[in-house]
Design an enzyme around this catalytic site. Structure first.
Site, mmCIF file in Angstrom:
data_model
loop_
_atom_site.group_PDB
_atom_site.id
_atom_site.type_symbol
_atom_site.label_atom_id
_atom_site.label_comp_id
_atom_site.label_asym_id
_atom_site.label_seq_id
_atom_site.Cartn_x
_atom_site.Cartn_y
_atom_site.Cartn_z
ATOM 1 C CG ASP A 115 -1.595 -1.147 1.617
ATOM 2 O OD1 ASP A 115 -1.533 -2.120 0.869
ATOM 3 O OD2 ASP A 115 -2.241 -1.142 2.669
ATOM 4 C CB SER B 38 -1.719 1.139 5.611
ATOM 5 O OG SER B 38 -1.083 0.389 4.608
ATOM 6 C CD GLU C 212 -7.000 -5.106 4.060
ATOM 7 O OE1 GLU C 212 -6.479 -5.753 4.979
ATOM 8 O OE2 GLU C 212 -6.619 -5.212 2.886
HETATM 9 C C1 FRU Z 1 -3.945 -3.571 2.755
HETATM 10 C C2 FRU Z 1 -3.311 -3.991 4.070
HETATM 11 C C3 FRU Z 1 -3.661 -3.005 5.172
HETATM 12 C C4 FRU Z 1 -2.534 -3.157 6.147
HETATM 13 C C5 FRU Z 1 -1.362 -3.422 5.219
HETATM 14 C C6 FRU Z 1 -0.324 -4.354 5.783
HETATM 15 O O1 FRU Z 1 -3.312 -4.048 1.629
HETATM 16 O O2 FRU Z 1 -3.699 -5.297 4.413
HETATM 17 O O3 FRU Z 1 -4.944 -3.207 5.738
HETATM 18 O O4 FRU Z 1 -2.359 -2.019 6.937
HETATM 19 O O5 FRU Z 1 -1.894 -3.954 4.029
HETATM 20 O O6 FRU Z 1 0.794 -4.437 4.962
#
Ligand code: FRU
Length: 489
Positions: free
Chosen positions: A34, A91, A205
């Site tokens: 992300d 994230s 997410e």
């Molecule tokens: C989304 C996610 C988020 C998390 C991150 C972990 O792709 O699963 O929810 O914060 O990636 O790398």
């Protein structure tokens, strides 16, 4: 070495398998997912991102860091927030202080603790985003739950001109977005909760909350962006995707116009997209991870894994009684196309063929009423071909990613993506190919299809044909001629 020096290590060997992009952000080596902490500050676009500093697989999650003067030419910097014993840095977002003379940047991110507990933490930077200090009081927002994550902070000014910070974060497993407010980015008060709505069997997410004008006029609507990823015993093999909900936000609560999630991009590879804080023009600019959790771990690239989309300006238009979120590439891409000389070809009599180096922008304009179905083929040899076809009979654009090269990536990689494209008015397509990243923008971004493509190094032949005699206007640009001679660091 100061934090802002480039990391001066030898250039990694040429990537194996799928080709490294040239005008999209990728790390030089190791895993990226992300985008995090998107902010325009000190004349630069800062992107932090989910990064494993030690391996091309997910893990040891930290915030990598890259900057660009123009969103196309990227420089990678040392890791900004590193994982620690018992705590990964998931994230989150960054906002710039709105107090004149105060250049502080504040990051809100998820601390993912080894005991399966997730809570929001804070860090600040007073040197323009190069180094960060974690708040000793972390975590600053904690519900004691296991899937509370991805804080995105935005500035909200109410009708009386009172400004405050609004934070949205998900309870991922509950398919809920929680809204908080703060005046100091430290203490957060819960305002409301939105959801669940839409399909079950997914986690929510990376939310984002935007206020957008409608058709550039005085009317404004609020948009909640969300990423959804299938979970459970038989997860949907289509995997991850992004959606949005249009509605209203009164400073406390988000109310949806309709209780449904609308797909943001009709391809397989656009996820976790969020917008920048403080863009110079005030416009909403989205950046997303071009991948899908269904097969992200198996993408054959080395020594890097993971790439971002083209940055996209978001705007709302009203279409057939509904609000539609449009997305179009920002920055020089449009200028490169404007400066190029278009060719007009009668599709059927003179099929168009163009050999490219694997990095290409191609804009097409045609009238389906005189051309009939139109097909753009991108052929990279070795069983790697992608077709973009307008089916006049169904009013659909289909992007077909099938065949031996696609099959070799992962059993769920072959796919046919479709988006609406009307057959009874002139049509426009922008096709952006950057190594293994394909983004197709329909009619100025009314619809988008973003897909990874299994293209290795080497030329790609683009051909266009139609079944009727009507003309097709085609503009091609080789973006590489506009970029620095060496691939991005
Ligand atoms: C989304 C996610 C988020 C998390 C991150 C972990 O792709 O699963 O929810 O914060 O990636 O790398």
């Amino acid at each position: 070495m100061t934090a802002i020096d480039r990391i001066d290590t030898p250039r990694p060997p040429a990537p194996a398998g799928m080709t490294r992009p040239r005008f999209h952000l990728t790390p030089r080596r190791n895993w990226m997912n992300d985008p995090n902490g998107l902010v325009h500050h000190g004349g630069l676009w800062h992107v932090y991102y989910q990064y494993n500093p030690e391996s091309p697989d997910w893990g040891n999650m930290s915030w990598g860091h890259a900057t660009s003067p123009d969103l196309l030419r990227w420089t990678e910097h040392p890791v900004a927030l590193r994982y620690r014993d018992g705590e990964q840095v998931f994230s989150g977002s960054v906002v710039a202080s709105r107090t004149p003379e105060d250049g502080t940047l504040t990051a809100l991110y998820t601390s993912a603790y080894d005991d399966q507990h997730q809570a929001q933490s804070r860090a600040t930077s007073t040197d323009g985003g190069w180094t960060w200090d974690r708040d000793p009081a972390n975590p600053v927002l904690d519900r004691g739950t296991a899937a509370f994550r991805d804080p995105k902070v935005t500035r909200y000014v109410d009708n009386e001109g009172r400004a405050r910070w609004i934070l949205v974060a998900v309870e991922a497993d509950d398919r809920q977005v929680l809204f908080y407010e703060s005046s100091d980015l430290r203490e957060w008060e819960h305002l409301s909760t939105f959801g669940p709505i839409g399909p079950k069997g997914v986690v929510w997410e990376c939310p984002d909350l935007l206020r957008l004008p409608v058709d550039g006029g005085d009317e404004e609507r609020w948009v909640l962006l969300l990423s959804t990823n299938p979970v459970g015993e038989h997860p949907d093999p289509d995997g991850s995707s992004m959606s949005y909900v249009v509605g209203d936000f009164d400073g406390r609560e988000f109310t949806a116009d309709e209780a449904r999630l609308v797909r943001l991009d009709h391809g397989r590879d656009l996820y976790a997209g969020v917008t920048f804080d403080r863009t110079p023009s005030g416009e909403a600019v989205l950046l997303a991870w071009m991948n899908n959790w269904r097969y992200a771990h198996e993408i054959p690239t080395s020594p890097w894994r993971g790439a971002m989309s083209l940055p996209r300006r978001l705007d709302l238009t009203r279409s057939e009684g509904r609000y539609l979120l449009r997305q179009a590439p920002v920055g020089e891409v449009a200028e490169w196309l404007r400066a190029a000389v278009p060719s007009t070809v009668p599709g059927v009599a003179q099929p168009f063929e163009h050999r490219s180096g694997g990095h290409l922008l191609c804009e097409l304009g045609w009238d389906p009423r005189s051309t009939g179905p139109l097909t753009v083929r991108l052929n990279a040899g070795a069983g790697a071909e992608v077709a973009v076809r307008h089916e006049v009979a169904t009013g659909e654009l289909r992007v077909t990613r099938t065949g031996p090269a696609a099959e070799s990536v992962h059993p769920d990689f072959p796919t046919v993506s479709t988006a609406a494209l009307s057959s009874d008015r002139p049509a426009r397509l922008l096709v952006s190919l950057d190594g293994s990243l394909l983004e197709v923008f329909v009619n100025g971004g009314e619809q988008c299809i973003s897909n990874l493509v299994p293209f290795g190094p080497g030329p790609v032949t683009v051909s266009v044909d139609t079944s009727g005699r009507g003309p097709v206007t085609i503009t091609t640009v080789d973006p590489v001629v506009h970029l620095p001679a060496t691939p991005p660091d």
